[in-house]
Design an enzyme around this catalytic site. Structure first.
Site, PDB file in Angstrom:
ATOM      1  N   ASN B 393       0.824  -1.202   0.000  1.00 43.93           N
ATOM      2  CA  ASN B 393       0.000   0.000   0.000  1.00 43.93           C
ATOM      3  C   ASN B 393       0.861   1.257   0.000  1.00 43.93           C
ATOM      4  O   ASN B 393       1.004   1.917  -1.031  1.00 43.93           O
ATOM      5  CB  ASN B 393      -0.946  -0.016   1.201  1.00 43.93           C
ATOM      6  N   ASP B 394       1.473   1.574   1.149  1.00 48.64           N
ATOM      7  CA  ASP B 394       2.222   2.826   1.260  1.00 48.64           C
ATOM      8  C   ASP B 394       3.327   2.964   0.214  1.00 48.64           C
ATOM      9  O   ASP B 394       3.616   4.066  -0.239  1.00 48.64           O
ATOM     10  CB  ASP B 394       2.840   2.937   2.655  1.00 48.64           C
ATOM     11  N   VAL B 395       3.910   1.838  -0.187  1.00 45.46           N
ATOM     12  CA  VAL B 395       5.033   1.916  -1.131  1.00 45.46           C
ATOM     13  C   VAL B 395       4.584   2.271  -2.537  1.00 45.46           C
ATOM     14  O   VAL B 395       5.406   2.434  -3.436  1.00 45.46           O
ATOM     15  CB  VAL B 395       5.838   0.598  -1.172  1.00 45.46           C
ATOM     16  N   THR B 396       3.255   2.380  -2.750  1.00 43.59           N
ATOM     17  CA  THR B 396       2.759   2.769  -4.066  1.00 43.59           C
ATOM     18  C   THR B 396       2.104   4.146  -4.020  1.00 43.59           C
ATOM     19  O   THR B 396       1.615   4.634  -5.025  1.00 43.59           O
ATOM     20  CB  THR B 396       1.694   1.781  -4.552  1.00 43.59           C
ATOM     21  N   ALA B 434       1.238   3.770   7.584  1.00 42.05           N
ATOM     22  CA  ALA B 434       1.537   5.161   7.886  1.00 42.05           C
ATOM     23  C   ALA B 434       0.286   5.927   8.288  1.00 42.05           C
ATOM     24  O   ALA B 434       0.356   7.080   8.657  1.00 42.05           O
ATOM     25  CB  ALA B 434       2.207   5.825   6.691  1.00 42.05           C
TER      26      ALA B 434
END
Lengths: 102, 464
Positions: B393-396, B434
């Site tokens: 999720n956050d890494v995209t 996050a």
């Protein structure tokens, strides 16, 4: 004037940090997990100290606390040595290249 | 065996350990590297036996304990599922820490055995070295136990913080230095025990405020600590194998921590001081208006992929949790049969430890030359038809690139949104670790697939 042997050990230590720095940067990121498990296995070379502690100064089976702690440390380090190397081996076996012709 | 001869053998095992790490520069040489490591360890242990040369009743016990530990270790190594690798490594670190503590105590109680003087008048340098080894070992032990409990899910992954935490930790650290000083000046064992107790406490306190997704940094950091502890003991024992290894492991862990921090665009101190995602992160989650999302099912996803010519797969921690790597591989096999090009894109901090995703894909027989790191593949998203995001999720999140208000602003992310269409396998719309919303969910070309990662992947394969 004679140089304290400590200085030589310190030199080994400092130079090894540099070796570690360059060697680890060359490790491919896809192998970072095996890197952690193998560093874990080799840091268990602390077993050397544990063996000395376990064998220290007893000949008749009267163990001191120091001996017993040595024995315990041997077991803990042995778990790491066998576990660490074997699990690394198991992981590395899985990294395969593409098989070109099916 | 003479001391000089055994010192030379210890040096040889140190060199073999260097070669073991060197082997990991590519998968082809890695197995040979591991063999060098095993050889180095065998030499070190054999030489120690020969140099002590005391084959009394104690020797039997040494062998028995070695065997017990070895069997337990081998058993764990064969049984452990690959998804549990972070827990395993954290658990192993705690053992290194504890054995360093035991060896240090043992040397403190019986310094004659190690040629360090006699109880009550241990050589000053040795005393300092063993204090460092013991303190760092104790911190490694209790810190790794907490990391293990958090990864295992026994303890909540959310950060635990309290008022004055940093001040308290700083005071404890200072007290360790003071206690070591007092120990050296008085040789009183009381200070040694108090110092050890404080070290155990600080390891515990250092890790509790750090959240679940920061675990890659924590594990690498504890890896580093276990190395420094070994080096400290190595100085005490005047053993070059231990000093070399300690330095190697210490710097290896430090580099991995650095890589992980860079992958999150956060400073090391920011991670260590902890509390990320727990505190006042109202930045973008303030206005929680309901935005429309396009959600689809396995058939829609299969249709999209069947008509694609290239697909990039972005795995994340969710894939590990759902154990979906094998199902994913089957789906990819089917895609490949339809002449669709498939590659994998791995973010440096995907998963719970460095390289976590790579191991899982390797386990599912994905060839490693189809798996790419962020910098290698990020330009390919613009030319790909479908990005299949599974458990990440956050890494995209594009907010990292275009929203300076976002807590993850500046973090390198995968340019998933540049693909013609994006498939998101996720259990719900809940924000990632996050605690921030991902704009990608609401984009025109995004299709959300709300399901368990494994089940969804299997369903897609059936529909292909």
């Amino acid at each position: 004037m004679e140089i304290d042997p400590f200085i030589f050990r310190l030199s080994i230590f400092i130079l090894s940090i540099f070796i570690g720095y360059y060697v680890v940067w060359s490790v491919t990121p896809s192998l970072h997990t095996p890197l952690m498990s193998v560093t874990n296995a080799i840091s268990s070379v602390i077993i050397v100290g544990a063996i000395i502690a376990g064998l220290a100064g007893n000949s008749d089976g009267n163990f001191t606390i120091s001996n017993v702690l040595g024995f315990l440390a041997i077991s803990l380090a042995a778990v790491n040595i066998f576990g660490g190397f074997l699990v690394t081996q198991r992981m590395l076996q899985m990294y395969k290249k593409k098989i070109k012709n099916k | 065996m003479s001391a000089n001869l055994s010192a030379i053998f210890y040096l040889i095992s140190g060199v073999l350990f260097i070669l073991a790490l060197r082997g990991l520069s590519s998968p082809e040489t890695s197995r040979q590297g591991n063999f060098f490591g095993i050889l180095g360890m065998t030499i070190a242990i054999t030489v120690t036996f020969l140099s002590v040369g005391n084959f009394s009743s104690g020797f039997t016990y040494v062998l028995i304990f070695l065997l017990i530990g070895g069997l337990i270790g081998a058993f764990i190594a064969y049984k452990i599922p690959m998804t549990a690798m972070p827990e395993l490594v954290a658990g192993f670190h705690s053992l290194v820490g504890l054995s360093a503590v035991f060896v240090a105590i043992s040397a403190f109680l019986n310094p004659e055995a190690f040629n360090l003087g006699s109880p009550g008048s241990i050589k000053l340098a040795s005393l300092i070295e063993m204090s460092i080894g013991a303190a760092v070992g104790a911190i490694t032990f209790s810190g790794s136990i907490i990391a293990f409990l958090k990864l295992q899910g026994i303890m909540s992954g959310s950060p635990i913080t309290f008022k004055g935490q940093h001040l308290f930790n700083a005071l404890l650290l200072i007290s360790i230095v003071v206690l070591t000083y007092l120990l050296c000046s008085t040789q009183s064992s009381n200070f040694f025990w108090i110092m050890l107790a404080v070290s155990f406490l600080i390891g515990f306190l250092l890790i509790i405020p750090i959240g679940g997704a920061d675990m890659p940094v924590v594990i690498s950091m504890l890896n580093s600590y276990s190395g420094w502890a070994a080096a400290g003991i190595g100085f005490t024992l005047e053993n070059s194998a231990l000093i070399i290894t300690g330095a190697l492991v210490g710097s290896s862990g430090a580099i991995l921590s650095y890589i992980m921090c860079k992958g999150m665009n956060r400073s090391f101190f920011n991670v260590i001081l902890g509390g990320f995602g727990a505190s006042e992160q109202s930045a973008s989650s303030g206005g929680k208006e309901q935005r429309p999302v396009k959600s689809g099912n396995a058939e829609d996803a299969a249709f999209l992929m069947k008509n694609a010519s290239s697909v990039i797969i972005v795995p994340g921690y969710g894939m590990a949790v759902a154990q979906a790597q094998h199902a994913l591989r089957e789906m990819v096999d089917t895609l490949k049969k339809n002449d669709i090009k498939v590659t994998y894109a791995i973010h440096p901090v995907a998963g719970r430890m460095p390289g976590h995703m790579n191991v899982l894909l390797a386990e599912a027989n994905v060839p490693y030359d189809e798996v790419f790191e962020l910098e290698e593949i990020n330009n390919d998203f613009a030319n790909a038809d479908v990005a299949f995001v599974i458990g990440a999720n956050d890494v995209t999140n594009p907010a990292a690139k275009n929203d300076p208000q976002s807590p993850i602003y500046g973090m390198p992310v995968l340019d998933v949104e540049k693909c013609k269409s994006v498939l998101f396998v996720k259990r719900s719309l809940s924000p990632g670790y996050a605690g921030i919303d991902n704009d990608l969910f609401y984009k025109e070309n995004t299709l959300m697939l709300f399901a368990d990662a494994k089940k969804m992947t299997e369903d897609i394969t059936k529909n292909l």
